[in-house]
Enzyme design. Structure first.
Site: not given
Length: 138
Positions: A14, A23, A27, A29, A68, A126
Site C-alpha cells: 500500500h 509511507c 511499500h 507488509h 497479495h 503492520e
C-alpha cells in the site's frame, strides 16, 4: 459475554498518498489480523460459533480481497500512477492506514454476523510492534 478469536495472515502493499514521509511511497507488509466476535448464546456442539464460519466470513471480506493486493485510496493520483499495473488492486474510499483498514473490516463483518453476535475486537498488525485496534466496548 463470551468471545472467540481467530488469527489470520496476509501480504499486501500500500501507500498513504496524502502523507509527508516514507509511507507515501509504495511499500509492503506481512500483516497479522486478529478478529474477535462475541455472543450471548452457544450453538450446537457447545460452541459460540464454529471457527470455520468466522474464518469463512473474514476470508470473504478481508483475506481474499487484500492478500497479495495493492491497497490504495481511490483518488486521481493513485489511478494515474497505478492503473497501468497488472495485478490485484483493492481501492478504498480512505487512505489504507491500519486504522482505516480495521474500521472497514469491522463495519463489513458486523453486517454479515448472525443476529445475537457482534464484533468485539479487530486488531491489525503492520509489523510485529505496530498495530491498530478497534474494540467494541458496548
Amino acid at each position: 459475554m463470551l468471545s472467540i478469536t481467530k488469527s489470520f495472515h496476509f501480504e499486501a502493499a500500500h501507500r498513504i498518498s496524502d502523507y509527508d514521509g516514507a509511507c507515501q511511497y509504495l511499500h509492503g507488509h506481512s500483516y497479522k489480523l486478529e478478529v474477535t466476535i462475541s455472543g450471548k448464546e452457544m450453538v450446537k456442539g457447545d460452541m459460540l460459533m464454529d471457527f470455520k464460519i468466522l474464518k469463512s466470513l473474514v476470508n470473504k471480506i478481508a483475506i481474499e480481497p487484500w492478500d497479495h493486493a495493492l491497497i490504495l485510496k481511490d483518488n486521481e493520483i493513485n489511478h494515474s500512477e497505478f492503473d497501468h499495473l497488472n495485478g490485484k488492486t483493492y481501492w478504498m474510499e480512505t487512505e489504507p492506514t491500519a486504522e482505516r483498514m480495521v474500521l472497514h473490516l469491522s463495519e463489513q463483518l458486523a453486517g454479515l454476523l448472525p443476529q445475537g453476535f457482534s464484533v468485539r475486537r479487530v486488531k491489525l498488525y503492520e509489523t510485529d510492534s505496530c498495530f491498530a485496534e478497534y474494540e467494541n466496548i458496548h
